[in-house]
Design a protein around this motif. Sequence first.
Motif, PDB file in Angstrom:
ATOM      1  N   PHE A 159       0.837  -1.195   0.000  1.00  0.00           N
ATOM      2  CA  PHE A 159       0.000   0.000   0.000  1.00  0.00           C
ATOM      3  C   PHE A 159       0.876   1.250   0.000  1.00  0.00           C
ATOM      4  O   PHE A 159       1.997   1.244   0.544  1.00  0.00           O
ATOM      5  N   GLN A 160       0.378   2.305  -0.591  1.00  0.00           N
ATOM      6  CA  GLN A 160       1.083   3.573  -0.529  1.00  0.00           C
ATOM      7  C   GLN A 160       1.163   4.032   0.924  1.00  0.00           C
ATOM      8  O   GLN A 160       0.254   3.754   1.718  1.00  0.00           O
ATOM      9  N   PRO A 161       2.231   4.732   1.287  1.00  0.00           N
ATOM     10  CA  PRO A 161       2.425   5.126   2.700  1.00  0.00           C
ATOM     11  C   PRO A 161       1.201   5.791   3.329  1.00  0.00           C
ATOM     12  O   PRO A 161       0.882   5.531   4.489  1.00  0.00           O
ATOM     13  N   VAL A 207      -5.256   1.099   6.457  1.00  0.00           N
ATOM     14  CA  VAL A 207      -5.382  -0.363   6.458  1.00  0.00           C
ATOM     15  C   VAL A 207      -5.184  -0.896   7.873  1.00  0.00           C
ATOM     16  O   VAL A 207      -5.949  -1.763   8.335  1.00  0.00           O
ATOM     17  N   PHE A 208      -4.190  -0.372   8.556  1.00  0.00           N
ATOM     18  CA  PHE A 208      -3.913  -0.833   9.913  1.00  0.00           C
ATOM     19  C   PHE A 208      -5.051  -0.444  10.864  1.00  0.00           C
ATOM     20  O   PHE A 208      -5.463  -1.234  11.721  1.00  0.00           O
ATOM     21  N   PHE A 209      -5.584   0.760  10.675  1.00  0.00           N
ATOM     22  CA  PHE A 209      -6.696   1.217  11.505  1.00  0.00           C
ATOM     23  C   PHE A 209      -7.932   0.345  11.284  1.00  0.00           C
ATOM     24  O   PHE A 209      -8.624  -0.023  12.241  1.00  0.00           O
ATOM     25  N   GLN A 210      -8.227   0.018  10.015  1.00  0.00           N
ATOM     26  CA  GLN A 210      -9.382  -0.833   9.704  1.00  0.00           C
ATOM     27  C   GLN A 210      -9.232  -2.229  10.299  1.00  0.00           C
ATOM     28  O   GLN A 210     -10.234  -2.891  10.576  1.00  0.00           O
ATOM     29  N   PHE A 211      -8.004  -2.670  10.479  1.00  0.00           N
ATOM     30  CA  PHE A 211      -7.761  -3.974  11.100  1.00  0.00           C
ATOM     31  C   PHE A 211      -7.903  -3.888  12.619  1.00  0.00           C
ATOM     32  O   PHE A 211      -8.500  -4.768  13.248  1.00  0.00           O
ATOM     33  N   LEU A 212      -7.369  -2.830  13.205  1.00  0.00           N
ATOM     34  CA  LEU A 212      -7.342  -2.717  14.666  1.00  0.00           C
ATOM     35  C   LEU A 212      -8.684  -2.322  15.271  1.00  0.00           C
ATOM     36  O   LEU A 212      -9.016  -2.764  16.378  1.00  0.00           O
TER      37      LEU A 212
END
Length: 365
Positions: free
Chosen positions: A180-182, A188-193
């Motif tokens: 993923f672009q920076p 993406v990490f927020f949607q996972f956490l």
Amino acid sequence: MKEFHSFGWYAARISPHLPKKAFQPVPSRLFGGLAYFLIALSGILAISLLDLHPIWKTLISVVLGFSFAALGFLGHEILHGTVVRTPWLRDFLGAVAFWPLCTGPKLWRKWHNVTHHAHTQDEEKDPDAWPAVEKLAKSRLLRWVYNIPFTIRAFFAFSSLAITFTLHSTRMLFYFLKDFQPRNRSIVFFQFLLPWATWIGLLFVVGFANWFFIFLLPLLIANFIVMSYISTNHRLNPLVPVNDPLANSLSVTVPKWVDVLHFNFSYHTEHHLFPSMSSKYYPLVKEHIKKMWPDRYHEMPMIQALRALWKTPRLYYQQTELIEPRQGNVYGSLGYGLDPSHIEYRKMENKKQVLTKKVAGQLKK
């Protein structure tokens, strides 16, 4: 099967026979999702607020597990754009549907839509494909796993279906995060956490005893249901040089009422031919496939498919066969000699013809 065709080749020949409405989104699928959402919410509130006997909590927990799995099936459909097409609404609804399984929409679309569908059963490019025997030489973990007796390994493989989706989803987060672009990695990490944070936060509100029935047990049940489908989608099929859904995919059959409850998730070959089509129309697609290519199409009852998975190893040999390296037993795959109703294997004459000396020496005889 020696001649392969792309999914586009098949789709181009079936599309003229399908009604135009089959290629339009079907928002009415959301009514099923709303029903599951209300059932899940009612179950959570009942366990949290009422002083119920553990038997009743267990029964509600089973219903929650079935609801979590069904919401995951709907989330899969939503994120393919077959329910709504507006990107922000698609991702929002997909996130809600996948909330119980703690998988974010951006990760899912990269992992499943973009990569798995484009490279199905490609050993190197499909993140869901099982490895070939050559990987034994490169993986100490694989060699350790395949030193475990086959029957014991099969038992633990099936038991692990209760946690596999959650574990693989977590693995895919770290596998794809770098792609993923920076500016999108934090999203993406927020949607996972965020889903995990809400479920873990609930633990402190209701206590572990209730949380076990509200989330942990339903998550295990949902994992098992979802993986019972996913494990049959491709794991009896060969690795292929061309992304040919009739070669690399399997549709299972379940009772009609199960298809209704699970949004026709059993129609997997059909899904790989038309991933942007609502599963509502997959029975029609199946009719045309079976008319045009009856000798290529693979389908079987889910129970039979799961039984075949139990009796065969998950390591590929020469792309089209499955091998148990510890004993040198070689099984066919679908289209290449595998008869699910009568599983047989042939003995490899010389295991060293396939395994390096290092690997052969480390695998017990």
